[in-house]
Design a protein around this motif. Structure first.
Motif, PDB file in Angstrom:
ATOM      1  N   GLN A 293      90.667  21.139  62.256  1.00  0.00           N
ATOM      2  CA  GLN A 293      91.603  21.745  63.196  1.00  0.00           C
ATOM      3  C   GLN A 293      92.962  22.059  62.578  1.00  0.00           C
ATOM      4  O   GLN A 293      93.580  23.073  62.906  1.00  0.00           O
ATOM      5  N   TYR A 294      93.433  21.193  61.676  1.00  0.00           N
ATOM      6  CA  TYR A 294      94.790  21.348  61.148  1.00  0.00           C
ATOM      7  C   TYR A 294      94.828  21.660  59.648  1.00  0.00           C
ATOM      8  O   TYR A 294      95.900  21.900  59.103  1.00  0.00           O
ATOM      9  N   GLY A 295      93.675  21.631  58.990  1.00  0.00           N
ATOM     10  CA  GLY A 295      93.614  21.972  57.585  1.00  0.00           C
ATOM     11  C   GLY A 295      93.795  20.774  56.672  1.00  0.00           C
ATOM     12  O   GLY A 295      94.386  19.769  57.040  1.00  0.00           O
ATOM     13  N   GLY A 296      93.261  20.897  55.470  1.00  0.00           N
ATOM     14  CA  GLY A 296      93.355  19.835  54.494  1.00  0.00           C
ATOM     15  C   GLY A 296      91.994  19.405  53.993  1.00  0.00           C
ATOM     16  O   GLY A 296      90.975  20.081  54.227  1.00  0.00           O
ATOM     17  N   ILE A 297      91.954  18.271  53.322  1.00  0.00           N
ATOM     18  CA  ILE A 297      90.726  17.719  52.754  1.00  0.00           C
ATOM     19  C   ILE A 297      90.765  16.212  52.891  1.00  0.00           C
ATOM     20  O   ILE A 297      91.831  15.593  52.793  1.00  0.00           O
ATOM     21  N   ALA A 298      89.607  15.613  53.116  1.00  0.00           N
ATOM     22  CA  ALA A 298      89.487  14.155  53.126  1.00  0.00           C
ATOM     23  C   ALA A 298      88.557  13.740  51.996  1.00  0.00           C
ATOM     24  O   ALA A 298      87.495  14.343  51.803  1.00  0.00           O
ATOM     25  N   LEU A 299      88.960  12.724  51.245  1.00  0.00           N
ATOM     26  CA  LEU A 299      88.137  12.199  50.155  1.00  0.00           C
ATOM     27  C   LEU A 299      87.909  10.712  50.376  1.00  0.00           C
ATOM     28  O   LEU A 299      88.866   9.943  50.524  1.00  0.00           O
ATOM     29  N   ILE A 300      86.643  10.327  50.407  1.00  0.00           N
ATOM     30  CA  ILE A 300      86.258   8.932  50.604  1.00  0.00           C
ATOM     31  C   ILE A 300      85.628   8.430  49.308  1.00  0.00           C
ATOM     32  O   ILE A 300      84.721   9.065  48.760  1.00  0.00           O
ATOM     33  N   ALA A 301      86.111   7.296  48.810  1.00  0.00           N
ATOM     34  CA  ALA A 301      85.552   6.680  47.602  1.00  0.00           C
ATOM     35  C   ALA A 301      85.323   5.211  47.897  1.00  0.00           C
ATOM     36  O   ALA A 301      86.254   4.488  48.249  1.00  0.00           O
ATOM     37  N   ASP A 302      84.069   4.775  47.769  1.00  0.00           N
ATOM     38  CA  ASP A 302      83.741   3.389  48.118  1.00  0.00           C
ATOM     39  C   ASP A 302      82.391   3.046  47.521  1.00  0.00           C
ATOM     40  O   ASP A 302      81.644   3.922  47.086  1.00  0.00           O
ATOM     41  N   TYR A 303      82.084   1.738  47.521  1.00  0.00           N
ATOM     42  CA  TYR A 303      80.731   1.378  47.109  1.00  0.00           C
ATOM     43  C   TYR A 303      79.834   1.440  48.332  1.00  0.00           C
ATOM     44  O   TYR A 303      80.232   1.076  49.443  1.00  0.00           O
ATOM     45  N   ASP A 352      80.082  20.501  69.553  1.00  0.00           N
ATOM     46  CA  ASP A 352      81.284  20.127  68.805  1.00  0.00           C
ATOM     47  C   ASP A 352      82.168  21.343  68.560  1.00  0.00           C
ATOM     48  O   ASP A 352      81.688  22.416  68.198  1.00  0.00           O
ATOM     49  N   ASP A 353      83.462  21.158  68.754  1.00  0.00           N
ATOM     50  CA  ASP A 353      84.429  22.210  68.460  1.00  0.00           C
ATOM     51  C   ASP A 353      84.979  22.066  67.045  1.00  0.00           C
ATOM     52  O   ASP A 353      85.251  23.052  66.376  1.00  0.00           O
ATOM     53  N   ASN A 354      85.203  20.844  66.629  1.00  0.00           N
ATOM     54  CA  ASN A 354      85.774  20.586  65.305  1.00  0.00           C
ATOM     55  C   ASN A 354      84.895  19.615  64.537  1.00  0.00           C
ATOM     56  O   ASN A 354      84.585  18.530  65.010  1.00  0.00           O
ATOM     57  N   PHE A 355      84.486  20.049  63.365  1.00  0.00           N
ATOM     58  CA  PHE A 355      83.637  19.216  62.522  1.00  0.00           C
ATOM     59  C   PHE A 355      83.930  19.567  61.075  1.00  0.00           C
ATOM     60  O   PHE A 355      84.650  20.533  60.784  1.00  0.00           O
ATOM     61  N   ALA A 356      83.407  18.798  60.172  1.00  0.00           N
ATOM     62  CA  ALA A 356      83.690  19.026  58.757  1.00  0.00           C
ATOM     63  C   ALA A 356      82.456  19.474  58.007  1.00  0.00           C
ATOM     64  O   ALA A 356      81.327  19.161  58.393  1.00  0.00           O
ATOM     65  N   LEU A 357      82.694  20.193  56.913  1.00  0.00           N
ATOM     66  CA  LEU A 357      81.657  20.390  55.911  1.00  0.00           C
ATOM     67  C   LEU A 357      81.664  19.143  55.041  1.00  0.00           C
ATOM     68  O   LEU A 357      82.691  18.803  54.444  1.00  0.00           O
ATOM     69  N   VAL A 358      80.562  18.461  54.964  1.00  0.00           N
ATOM     70  CA  VAL A 358      80.485  17.197  54.237  1.00  0.00           C
ATOM     71  C   VAL A 358      79.787  17.436  52.912  1.00  0.00           C
ATOM     72  O   VAL A 358      78.669  17.957  52.880  1.00  0.00           O
ATOM     73  N   VAL A 359      80.425  17.056  51.816  1.00  0.00           N
ATOM     74  CA  VAL A 359      79.810  17.171  50.494  1.00  0.00           C
ATOM     75  C   VAL A 359      79.700  15.785  49.884  1.00  0.00           C
ATOM     76  O   VAL A 359      80.533  14.917  50.094  1.00  0.00           O
ATOM     77  N   PHE A 410      79.765   2.857  42.930  1.00  0.00           N
ATOM     78  CA  PHE A 410      80.782   3.545  43.737  1.00  0.00           C
ATOM     79  C   PHE A 410      80.416   5.014  43.884  1.00  0.00           C
ATOM     80  O   PHE A 410      79.910   5.632  42.953  1.00  0.00           O
ATOM     81  N   LYS A 411      80.724   5.547  45.072  1.00  0.00           N
ATOM     82  CA  LYS A 411      80.355   6.930  45.385  1.00  0.00           C
ATOM     83  C   LYS A 411      81.524   7.671  46.022  1.00  0.00           C
ATOM     84  O   LYS A 411      82.434   7.055  46.582  1.00  0.00           O
ATOM     85  N   PHE A 412      81.451   9.006  45.929  1.00  0.00           N
ATOM     86  CA  PHE A 412      82.486   9.868  46.495  1.00  0.00           C
ATOM     87  C   PHE A 412      81.865  10.803  47.530  1.00  0.00           C
ATOM     88  O   PHE A 412      80.770  11.328  47.334  1.00  0.00           O
ATOM     89  N   MET A 413      82.619  11.039  48.606  1.00  0.00           N
ATOM     90  CA  MET A 413      82.232  11.992  49.646  1.00  0.00           C
ATOM     91  C   MET A 413      83.495  12.725  50.086  1.00  0.00           C
ATOM     92  O   MET A 413      84.581  12.133  50.125  1.00  0.00           O
ATOM     93  N   ALA A 414      83.366  14.017  50.402  1.00  0.00           N
ATOM     94  CA  ALA A 414      84.534  14.795  50.815  1.00  0.00           C
ATOM     95  C   ALA A 414      84.244  15.562  52.096  1.00  0.00           C
ATOM     96  O   ALA A 414      83.106  15.974  52.347  1.00  0.00           O
ATOM     97  N   PHE A 415      85.298  15.739  52.913  1.00  0.00           N
ATOM     98  CA  PHE A 415      85.237  16.540  54.137  1.00  0.00           C
ATOM     99  C   PHE A 415      86.132  17.762  53.952  1.00  0.00           C
ATOM    100  O   PHE A 415      87.309  17.630  53.582  1.00  0.00           O
ATOM    101  N   TYR A 416      85.570  18.952  54.216  1.00  0.00           N
ATOM    102  CA  TYR A 416      86.321  20.203  54.175  1.00  0.00           C
ATOM    103  C   TYR A 416      86.306  20.851  55.556  1.00  0.00           C
ATOM    104  O   TYR A 416      85.390  20.614  56.349  1.00  0.00           O
ATOM    105  N   PRO A 417      87.277  21.729  55.846  1.00  0.00           N
ATOM    106  CA  PRO A 417      87.228  22.494  57.101  1.00  0.00           C
ATOM    107  C   PRO A 417      85.954  23.334  57.150  1.00  0.00           C
ATOM    108  O   PRO A 417      85.509  23.861  56.121  1.00  0.00           O
ATOM    109  N   SER A 418      85.379  23.482  58.320  1.00  0.00           N
ATOM    110  CA  SER A 418      84.134  24.243  58.445  1.00  0.00           C
ATOM    111  C   SER A 418      84.310  25.698  58.012  1.00  0.00           C
ATOM    112  O   SER A 418      83.359  26.341  57.559  1.00  0.00           O
ATOM    113  N   SER A 419      85.531  26.221  58.131  1.00  0.00           N
ATOM    114  CA  SER A 419      85.788  27.613  57.744  1.00  0.00           C
ATOM    115  C   SER A 419      85.706  27.828  56.238  1.00  0.00           C
ATOM    116  O   SER A 419      85.692  28.968  55.765  1.00  0.00           O
ATOM    117  N   MET A 420      85.634  26.725  55.467  1.00  0.00           N
ATOM    118  CA  MET A 420      85.586  26.839  53.999  1.00  0.00           C
ATOM    119  C   MET A 420      84.188  27.124  53.461  1.00  0.00           C
ATOM    120  O   MET A 420      84.022  27.297  52.257  1.00  0.00           O
TER     121      MET A 420
END
Length: 437
Positions: A293-303, A352-359, A410-420
């Motif tokens: 909804q507001y733009g940006g990126i989320a990065l998750i790093a964890d085991y 859903d109105d707002n969701f992420a592209l999950v990589v 340990f693994k990485f996952m990222a969320f991007y805006p669906s418009s990307m």
């Protein structure tokens, strides 16, 4: 008898029975929240006493309740009373091992943001910032990339006042508590003038274009543990035995958590053990909505894992695995992150109105090496002042990428805006092999 006479009779009956009553009022002054203080450690009951009393009063508790008490108790909680990260603590994190880790994350965020636009002004939001080391390394990268103090603000989500003070001391040249009406409970400035704000809940963080970082954050959030029996799913609870010792037991009936949490697709497949963290799912959903909804990126790093594990709850004390039910508050309670569940929470669902592209997720060694970490490693080694320092830099990097150490766990996952989606099809996310939808 007419109406007037009826009222006259009623008045004669009622009036004599009316008595004068006097009331005594005691003026009670409402306490000022600003002057309230937590009880001293000497007067506070131990966590074991608190947990046992709760079980005696209400019966067996869930693992999630147990974790919540141990982690967040205001006076005796694990993160509330001591600094726990580092060689002298109970565990060590990647940013504490090598500066390269945080620098690569800073470069990754910047590179991916360029696919969206200039990325200024920028909010950097970190969930569970540890000792502030990761943020220090990212800010060093942004300084080299030309970001000024008015281009960036830091927003740190931290429930522990102890860790908050550690972070403020590390990051800020000045810092202070704020008024209770403020959405953030603490604030400060870095030496370069960047504003820093602390919050106890992600919901209070401003809704603006942001980089969201959650490094070793989800693994400490409370989980419910379930086991599948012949007559269906049951919840694993914590009780007290006849000797006064805590132990695990299976619920006799289907608990409310089973009814609410174990729905498709979480309970699909032939799994007989399952761990679910409602708070993790809720925060993943929040991150997805904010990013979209507001733009940006989320990065998750964890085991963690991708849904293949079911029993990962454990405790660490002085870098060794110990019994989670012994000495609550003295050990780090943790469970492997189920990245499959995070994907389900953040990805699109009907209506859903707002969701992420999950990589992702991808393994840490793959993410770092695809992000050109070895190039940065060589620069650090070339600038080392001695052979001993070169070896330390190299050993630290190997700790991060070695499959037998942190590289695969340990693994990485990222969320991007669906418009990307169209952009990422042409320019795949740095550090990730392919876009998964």
């Amino acid at each position: 008898m007419n109406t007037r006479n009826i009222f006259r009779m009623c008045n004669k009956l009622i009036i004599p029975s009316i008595q004068s009553r006097s009331y005594g009022y005691k003026v009670i002054k409402r306490p000022d929240p600003k002057t309230l203080k937590m009880p001293s450690p000497e007067s506070a009951p131990s966590l074991m006493e608190i947990i046992k009393e709760k079980i005696r009063l209400n019966g067996p508790i869930t693992v999630a309740e147990y974790m919540h008490i141990v982690i967040t108790n205001p006076t005796e909680g694990y993160y509330m009373k001591k600094e726990v990260i580092g060689e002298a603590g109970d565990f060590i994190t990647s940013p504490e091992i090598s500066q390269l880790f945080g620098e690569i994350l800073g470069i990754w965020f910047y590179a991916e943001t360029q696919k969206m636009g200039p990325g200024k002004p920028l909010n950097i939001v970190e969930l569970g910032p540890g000792k502030g080391t990761l943020m220090v390394d990212i800010l060093r990268v942004l300084n080299r990339l030309g970001y000024q103090s008015n281009d960036v603000s830091l927003h740190l989500v931290e429930v522990s006042s102890t860790m908050q003070n550690v972070q403020a001391t590390r990051l800020c040249i000045s810092h202070r508590a704020t008024d209770i009406e403020s959405p953030h409970n603490y604030e400060g400035e870095t030496i370069s003038g960047i504003k820093v704000y602390w919050y106890n809940d992600l919901k209070k963080v401003p809704y603006e274009f942001s980089w969201y970082i959650a490094h070793e954050f989800f693994d400490v959030l409370p989980i419910h543990k379930f086991q599948k029996k012949e007559d269906g799913w049951k919840e694993i609870l914590i009780d007290i035995d006849e000797t006064g010792k805590l132990y695990y037991r299976i619920s006799a009936k289907e608990t409310q958590s089973v009814k609410v949490l174990l729905r498709p697709p979480l309970d699909s497949g032939d799994r007989t053990e399952l761990e679910v963290s409602p708070r993790s799912l809720g925060i993943a959903r929040q991150l997805a909505q904010r990013v979209d909804q507001y733009g940006g990126i989320a990065l998750i790093a964890d085991y963690g894992h991708e849904g293949e594990k079911g029993d990962t709850f454990r405790a660490f004390h002085k870098h060794k695995v110990v019994d989670p039910l012994e000495n609550p508050g003295a050990s780090d309670l943790t469970a492997d992150v189920d990245f499959q569940q995070l994907r389900i929470a953040a990805s699109k669902a009907p209506s859903d109105d707002n969701f992420a592209l999950v990589v992702g997720p991808v393994q840490q060694k793959d993410f770092l090496e695809r992000s050109q970490a070895r190039i940065r490693l060589q620069v650090l080694m070339d600038n080392a002042k001695s052979e001993e320092e070169r070896e330390k830099i190299k050993d630290a990097y190997e700790m991060l990428v070695d499959p037998q150490k942190m590289g695969e766990r340990f693994k990485f996952m990222a969320f991007y805006p669906s418009s990307m989606a169209p952009i990422l099809e042409k320019q795949p996310p740095l550090g990730f092999s392919t876009l998964k939808t």
